[in-house]
Motif scaffolding. Structure first.
Motif, PDB file in Angstrom:
ATOM      1  N   SER A 172     -60.442  -4.096  27.186  1.00  0.00           N
ATOM      2  CA  SER A 172     -59.248  -4.900  26.966  1.00  0.00           C
ATOM      3  C   SER A 172     -57.408  -4.443  27.892  1.00  0.00           C
ATOM      4  O   SER A 172     -56.544  -5.265  27.973  1.00  0.00           O
ATOM      5  CB  SER A 172     -58.994  -5.095  25.124  1.00  0.00           C
ATOM      6  OG  SER A 172     -59.315  -4.322  25.014  1.00  0.00           O
ATOM      7  N   GLU A 173     -57.721  -3.104  27.437  1.00  0.00           N
ATOM      8  CA  GLU A 173     -56.663  -2.139  28.266  1.00  0.00           C
ATOM      9  C   GLU A 173     -56.084  -2.872  29.554  1.00  0.00           C
ATOM     10  O   GLU A 173     -55.293  -2.808  29.525  1.00  0.00           O
ATOM     11  CB  GLU A 173     -56.206  -0.995  27.555  1.00  0.00           C
ATOM     12  CG  GLU A 173     -56.309  -0.754  25.881  1.00  0.00           C
ATOM     13  CD  GLU A 173     -57.121   0.951  26.533  1.00  0.00           C
ATOM     14  OE1 GLU A 173     -56.339   1.117  25.145  1.00  0.00           O
ATOM     15  OE2 GLU A 173     -57.490   1.435  26.843  1.00  0.00           O
ATOM     16  N   PHE A 174     -56.914  -2.671  30.230  1.00  0.00           N
ATOM     17  CA  PHE A 174     -57.027  -2.799  31.747  1.00  0.00           C
ATOM     18  C   PHE A 174     -56.865  -4.306  32.001  1.00  0.00           C
ATOM     19  O   PHE A 174     -55.550  -5.067  33.225  1.00  0.00           O
ATOM     20  CB  PHE A 174     -58.344  -2.365  32.240  1.00  0.00           C
ATOM     21  CG  PHE A 174     -58.442  -2.441  33.907  1.00  0.00           C
ATOM     22  CD1 PHE A 174     -57.313  -1.980  34.618  1.00  0.00           C
ATOM     23  CD2 PHE A 174     -58.918  -3.240  34.463  1.00  0.00           C
ATOM     24  CE1 PHE A 174     -57.326  -2.129  36.341  1.00  0.00           C
ATOM     25  CE2 PHE A 174     -58.806  -3.490  36.130  1.00  0.00           C
ATOM     26  CZ  PHE A 174     -57.753  -2.537  36.504  1.00  0.00           C
ATOM     27  N   GLN A 175     -57.633  -5.443  31.055  1.00  0.00           N
ATOM     28  CA  GLN A 175     -56.910  -6.703  31.343  1.00  0.00           C
ATOM     29  C   GLN A 175     -55.716  -6.953  31.283  1.00  0.00           C
ATOM     30  O   GLN A 175     -54.838  -7.476  31.689  1.00  0.00           O
ATOM     31  CB  GLN A 175     -57.842  -7.476  30.596  1.00  0.00           C
ATOM     32  CG  GLN A 175     -57.412  -8.748  30.491  1.00  0.00           C
ATOM     33  CD  GLN A 175     -58.599  -9.814  29.438  1.00  0.00           C
ATOM     34  OE1 GLN A 175     -58.939  -9.592  28.328  1.00  0.00           O
ATOM     35  NE2 GLN A 175     -58.944 -11.112  29.807  1.00  0.00           N
ATOM     36  N   ASP A 176     -54.972  -6.093  29.878  1.00  0.00           N
ATOM     37  CA  ASP A 176     -53.439  -6.831  29.711  1.00  0.00           C
ATOM     38  C   ASP A 176     -52.381  -5.928  30.666  1.00  0.00           C
ATOM     39  O   ASP A 176     -51.179  -6.954  31.204  1.00  0.00           O
ATOM     40  CB  ASP A 176     -52.724  -5.632  28.329  1.00  0.00           C
ATOM     41  CG  ASP A 176     -54.073  -5.854  27.330  1.00  0.00           C
ATOM     42  OD1 ASP A 176     -54.428  -7.594  27.629  1.00  0.00           O
ATOM     43  OD2 ASP A 176     -53.601  -6.042  26.398  1.00  0.00           O
ATOM     44  N   GLN A 177     -52.683  -4.652  31.161  1.00  0.00           N
ATOM     45  CA  GLN A 177     -52.326  -4.222  32.058  1.00  0.00           C
ATOM     46  C   GLN A 177     -51.675  -5.128  33.173  1.00  0.00           C
ATOM     47  O   GLN A 177     -50.900  -4.699  34.135  1.00  0.00           O
ATOM     48  CB  GLN A 177     -52.842  -2.858  33.116  1.00  0.00           C
ATOM     49  CG  GLN A 177     -52.430  -1.919  31.407  1.00  0.00           C
ATOM     50  CD  GLN A 177     -53.391   0.127  32.034  1.00  0.00           C
ATOM     51  OE1 GLN A 177     -53.582  -0.524  32.972  1.00  0.00           O
ATOM     52  NE2 GLN A 177     -53.365   0.582  31.064  1.00  0.00           N
ATOM     53  N   LEU A 178     -52.920  -5.512  33.420  1.00  0.00           N
ATOM     54  CA  LEU A 178     -53.137  -6.473  35.101  1.00  0.00           C
ATOM     55  C   LEU A 178     -51.982  -7.693  35.021  1.00  0.00           C
ATOM     56  O   LEU A 178     -51.548  -7.837  35.859  1.00  0.00           O
ATOM     57  CB  LEU A 178     -54.857  -7.279  35.178  1.00  0.00           C
ATOM     58  CG  LEU A 178     -55.303  -5.518  35.652  1.00  0.00           C
ATOM     59  CD1 LEU A 178     -57.293  -7.016  35.709  1.00  0.00           C
ATOM     60  CD2 LEU A 178     -55.210  -5.198  36.646  1.00  0.00           C
ATOM     61  N   ARG A 179     -52.100  -8.504  33.226  1.00  0.00           N
ATOM     62  CA  ARG A 179     -51.583  -9.562  33.018  1.00  0.00           C
ATOM     63  C   ARG A 179     -50.220  -9.153  33.534  1.00  0.00           C
ATOM     64  O   ARG A 179     -49.538 -10.383  34.046  1.00  0.00           O
ATOM     65  CB  ARG A 179     -51.776  -9.914  32.266  1.00  0.00           C
ATOM     66  CG  ARG A 179     -53.205 -10.546  32.075  1.00  0.00           C
ATOM     67  CD  ARG A 179     -53.294 -11.040  29.975  1.00  0.00           C
ATOM     68  NE  ARG A 179     -54.625 -11.930  30.557  1.00  0.00           N
ATOM     69  CZ  ARG A 179     -55.317 -12.017  29.279  1.00  0.00           C
ATOM     70  NH1 ARG A 179     -55.513 -11.343  28.266  1.00  0.00           N
ATOM     71  NH2 ARG A 179     -56.354 -12.267  28.885  1.00  0.00           N
TER      72      ARG A 179
ATOM     73  N   GLU B 263     -55.346 -13.724  39.557  1.00  0.00           N
ATOM     74  CA  GLU B 263     -55.543 -14.713  38.409  1.00  0.00           C
ATOM     75  C   GLU B 263     -57.237 -15.742  38.677  1.00  0.00           C
ATOM     76  O   GLU B 263     -58.358 -14.657  37.571  1.00  0.00           O
ATOM     77  CB  GLU B 263     -55.109 -15.410  38.106  1.00  0.00           C
ATOM     78  CG  GLU B 263     -53.351 -14.555  37.768  1.00  0.00           C
ATOM     79  CD  GLU B 263     -52.227 -15.865  37.657  1.00  0.00           C
ATOM     80  OE1 GLU B 263     -52.149 -16.923  38.053  1.00  0.00           O
ATOM     81  OE2 GLU B 263     -51.305 -15.622  36.982  1.00  0.00           O
ATOM     82  N   GLN B 264     -57.426 -15.850  39.051  1.00  0.00           N
ATOM     83  CA  GLN B 264     -58.287 -17.015  39.245  1.00  0.00           C
ATOM     84  C   GLN B 264     -59.402 -16.029  39.738  1.00  0.00           C
ATOM     85  O   GLN B 264     -60.773 -15.908  39.026  1.00  0.00           O
ATOM     86  CB  GLN B 264     -58.659 -17.499  40.858  1.00  0.00           C
ATOM     87  CG  GLN B 264     -57.132 -18.767  40.518  1.00  0.00           C
ATOM     88  CD  GLN B 264     -57.659 -19.433  42.102  1.00  0.00           C
ATOM     89  OE1 GLN B 264     -57.754 -19.419  42.674  1.00  0.00           O
ATOM     90  NE2 GLN B 264     -58.055 -20.980  41.343  1.00  0.00           N
TER      91      GLN B 264
ATOM     92  N   HIS C  32     -50.668 -15.594  46.085  1.00  0.00           N
ATOM     93  CA  HIS C  32     -51.730 -14.443  46.396  1.00  0.00           C
ATOM     94  C   HIS C  32     -51.993 -14.133  44.955  1.00  0.00           C
ATOM     95  O   HIS C  32     -52.779 -13.984  44.460  1.00  0.00           O
ATOM     96  CB  HIS C  32     -50.825 -13.329  47.035  1.00  0.00           C
ATOM     97  CG  HIS C  32     -50.154 -13.273  48.769  1.00  0.00           C
ATOM     98  ND1 HIS C  32     -51.090 -13.712  49.281  1.00  0.00           N
ATOM     99  CD2 HIS C  32     -49.268 -13.654  48.838  1.00  0.00           C
ATOM    100  CE1 HIS C  32     -50.672 -13.551  50.147  1.00  0.00           C
ATOM    101  NE2 HIS C  32     -49.470 -13.890  50.292  1.00  0.00           N
ATOM    102  N   VAL C  33     -51.023 -14.141  43.999  1.00  0.00           N
ATOM    103  CA  VAL C  33     -50.995 -13.632  42.159  1.00  0.00           C
ATOM    104  C   VAL C  33     -51.901 -14.827  41.941  1.00  0.00           C
ATOM    105  O   VAL C  33     -53.073 -14.852  40.812  1.00  0.00           O
ATOM    106  CB  VAL C  33     -49.626 -13.619  42.120  1.00  0.00           C
ATOM    107  CG1 VAL C  33     -49.870 -13.118  39.999  1.00  0.00           C
ATOM    108  CG2 VAL C  33     -49.044 -12.420  41.749  1.00  0.00           C
TER     109      VAL C  33
ATOM    110  N   LEU D 192     -57.296 -14.139  34.388  1.00  0.00           N
ATOM    111  CA  LEU D 192     -56.577 -14.056  34.206  1.00  0.00           C
ATOM    112  C   LEU D 192     -54.998 -14.942  33.979  1.00  0.00           C
ATOM    113  O   LEU D 192     -54.247 -15.325  33.624  1.00  0.00           O
ATOM    114  CB  LEU D 192     -55.265 -12.928  34.646  1.00  0.00           C
ATOM    115  CG  LEU D 192     -56.149 -11.280  35.158  1.00  0.00           C
ATOM    116  CD1 LEU D 192     -56.186 -10.612  35.813  1.00  0.00           C
ATOM    117  CD2 LEU D 192     -56.886 -10.997  33.354  1.00  0.00           C
ATOM    118  N   LYS D 193     -55.700 -15.969  34.601  1.00  0.00           N
ATOM    119  CA  LYS D 193     -54.293 -17.456  34.511  1.00  0.00           C
ATOM    120  C   LYS D 193     -53.763 -17.614  33.448  1.00  0.00           C
ATOM    121  O   LYS D 193     -52.495 -17.758  33.186  1.00  0.00           O
ATOM    122  CB  LYS D 193     -54.911 -18.362  35.068  1.00  0.00           C
ATOM    123  CG  LYS D 193     -54.286 -19.572  35.188  1.00  0.00           C
ATOM    124  CD  LYS D 193     -53.493 -20.130  36.213  1.00  0.00           C
ATOM    125  CE  LYS D 193     -52.652 -20.943  36.485  1.00  0.00           C
ATOM    126  NZ  LYS D 193     -51.379 -20.770  36.766  1.00  0.00           N
ATOM    127  N   ALA D 194     -55.038 -17.629  32.106  1.00  0.00           N
ATOM    128  CA  ALA D 194     -53.754 -18.549  31.021  1.00  0.00           C
ATOM    129  C   ALA D 194     -52.690 -17.781  30.290  1.00  0.00           C
ATOM    130  O   ALA D 194     -50.980 -18.171  29.733  1.00  0.00           O
ATOM    131  CB  ALA D 194     -54.937 -18.524  29.995  1.00  0.00           C
TER     132      ALA D 194
END
Length: 160
Positions: A115-122, A143-144, A138-139, A148-150
């Motif tokens: 969950s931390e990694f997902q937040d850092q990526l966003r 995201e797709q 590219h981003v 991470l899109k939403a």
């Protein structure tokens, strides 16, 4: 449900996917992906018996008992592969580089939770788009791939 959400559910149930790789991330619709091949999942603390070498964590290569950080490591490796065409823009992706560096750290205890990694990526992708609008296609592709899109919101920016 997204691929990363699925990995988080595995983590919460005390399991590790163990074979996170691009071939096991399947797209459903435009902005959603799921993880497949869950048969390779191992209980946390058990060795991962099968995984794809180029995405295998150092502890997986040494048959050390698995934790979900092995899945974080694989996600970081996939992100590195996906970013390689954008190497000339790496300074813009400095936050993303830091996140990937932590995710692919040799020491599994230094890696972030899923969950931390997902937040850092966003956050890092959003920051990169604020700096250079021409990176948005590219981003969007990243995201797709990582669902991470939403949560991302892009400001209107122009490259001056």
């Amino acid at each position: 449900m997204t691929a990363i959400d699925g990995l988080k559910l595995l983590e919460e149930s005390g399991r590790v996917h163990g074979d996170v790789k691009p071939d096991n991330m399947v797209f459903i619709g435009v902005d959603r992906s799921i993880m497949i091949d869950n048969a390779t999942a191992a209980a946390t603390g058990q060795p991962i018996l099968y995984s794809t070498f180029e995405y295998r964590s150092p502890e997986g290569k040494n048959m050390i008992h698995a934790t979900s950080s092995a899945d974080v490591y694989a996600l970081g490796q996939i992100f590195l592969d996906d970013l390689s065409p954008l190497q000339s823009y790496f300074p813009i992706f400095s936050g993303l580089n830091r996140s990937i560096h932590h995710a692919t750290h040799v020491d599994s205890s230094s890696r972030p939770r899923l969950s931390e990694f997902q937040d850092q990526l966003r956050f890092a992708l959003n920051s990169a788009c604020k700096k250079k609008a021409f990176l948005m296609p590219h981003v969007h592709a990243l995201e797709q791939r990582f669902s991470l899109k939403a949560p991302l919101v892009y400001p209107l920016v122009t490259d001056a």
